[in-house]
Write a protein that holds these residues in place. Sequence first.
Motif, mmCIF file in Angstrom:
data_model
loop_
_atom_site.group_PDB
_atom_site.id
_atom_site.type_symbol
_atom_site.label_atom_id
_atom_site.label_comp_id
_atom_site.label_asym_id
_atom_site.label_seq_id
_atom_site.Cartn_x
_atom_site.Cartn_y
_atom_site.Cartn_z
ATOM 1 N N TRP A 43 -2.549 4.269 -1.159
ATOM 2 C CA TRP A 43 -1.733 4.438 0.044
ATOM 3 C C TRP A 43 -1.687 3.139 0.840
ATOM 4 N N TRP B 217 0.811 0.597 -0.191
ATOM 5 C CA TRP B 217 2.178 0.865 0.251
ATOM 6 C C TRP B 217 2.410 0.416 1.685
ATOM 7 N N SER C 196 3.627 -6.086 1.118
ATOM 8 C CA SER C 196 3.064 -5.428 -0.059
ATOM 9 C C SER C 196 4.005 -5.554 -1.251
ATOM 10 N N TYR D 69 3.338 -4.150 -4.053
ATOM 11 C CA TYR D 69 3.283 -2.823 -4.675
ATOM 12 C C TYR D 69 4.407 -1.954 -4.132
ATOM 13 N N ARG D 70 4.631 -2.061 -2.822
ATOM 14 C CA ARG D 70 5.687 -1.256 -2.208
ATOM 15 C C ARG D 70 7.065 -1.702 -2.688
#
Length: 554
Positions: A540, A543, A548, A550-551
């Motif tokens: 979480w 994100w 980020s 990853y986001r």
Amino acid sequence: MSQLFLCEKSSQAKILAQHLGANSYVSNAWHGQNVTVVAAQGHLLELAKLDEYVGKGTWKIEDLPVLPQEWVLQVKADERSQELFKTIGHYLKMADHVVIATDPDDEGELIGRDLINAHNYQGKTSRLWVSALNTDGLSKALSSLLPLSATDGYWRAAAIRRKLDWLFGMNLSRAFSVKLGKTTHVGRIKTRLLAELVKRDREIAEFKPVAFHEVVATMSGAELRYDSGMAAHALLDEDVLSMLSGLYGATGVVTSVLEDAIEVAPPLPYTLSALLVDGAALGVGLFNGYTAAQALYVAGAISYPRSGSTATPSVGSAAFAAHSAIVTTGELPASATEEMTCIYNLVQSNLRMQELGAVTINRRTIMVDVRGHAFRLQEQWVKPGKEGFAGALQSDHPLYRKYQALNIRPGKAYRKGEKLVVSDVTVKKLATAAPAPYNEASILKMVAENSIGTEATRVSSINSLVKDGVAVASEQTDAHGAVLRAPIILRSTDWAQGLASKLPASVMGGEMTLQVKAAQDAARHGDESLDRHLLDATKWMLWVMPESSYRDGN
């Protein structure tokens, strides 16, 4: 020595030691025949800071988030903690039987388990679980010591809460500090408090008053309000106002008289938050009220205060060994401070209200027609002989004024068809008021109602708002500038307003709280796979962290 009692606070240790006959105080502990009582003075150990895992140097977002593979628990760096940790280790080596006698809650369990685990104690262990530090409470709890397996759920819940709060606080605080170029404190409770404080101040700043009219006609000495049949706050046309103003001397007819009665239960038995809210209304600040409640508990005057329960224990039963609402367990100490006296009196009054039960309130609504215009009179009063808990309210109780006004019985009874003459008509143009800013009592009530934080953390979290620079505190004053005995007002700072606009909505909301609650619920029910909650929290954070990848799907 054969038996060692490990307490959380020195005052708590002293009372237990006296009960056990351990009256000799030497080397930071109380000693008696085959028994020693020592206090940890709160948490002596804490999870290592982030630098322990990533090294010291320039903070970088790309190093985050950090999920330790091996959690490092360290003794706090201050000299007192270091010395006390060594002292407790010395006594543990000499003990055949260790009884954890810390506070009966998650954090108390964690304090005790941390110490015996850090010193690798392998002997017999038990748990003293007591909510009333008086003679009866201690005697009952000592006669039925628990195995540690009985309180494993508390320990596991506290341990997973500590790890998740570390993950959120360390990683997100560092990430947003780097992003914003200023030290930023992000955490499960403090960020939610920030969000609520900023939201309320924005509502105040953006509030646009709505004008409305209030028309009151006096008939037979009673004031009846005009019922337009529209919204409660209606702005009336000039033609309507002119007709209403012209009703002076007109005769009205009672068209209906509706009567009923309701029973109002006494306020719930006190949780800590509810007690501190009422104390704040009487001028006892949250921190002072919290300190006073703890002092009363240590003195054996009230039961364990950090309770969120509203269940009243059966006096003299084993129910005192579990959490209950806050009740009196002894007399007010002769040395009690003004704050202690106030808190004790509130608890005592609350118990008396439980005994007296519900109050019956008579209600009556009278409708009167005056030349086609409807007027309403609503009356409420306490039914004689059915005063219930209202009869126990003292003049300094927060509810006193409300029920004192209800003790005034209406002087006139009305009948349908009765004629009344309008002796006066008053027209006022008013406006709706902006929401009130938060004060320390109202924000505590809000977080309690929304299950934000725990009874053990709410006061310190509210106090940290000012320390972290996101709130300013001010005293309430009257029209002449005199300071009132009222809760401290809290307003968000410019930094808080800017920060709230830059943090992701999920960070400002309740997502962290939901994750901790789910993990703690699993821990209390014996779930062995708690690491998955740490992994979910880490995903979480990937994100919500600034910049980020990853986001962005990389």
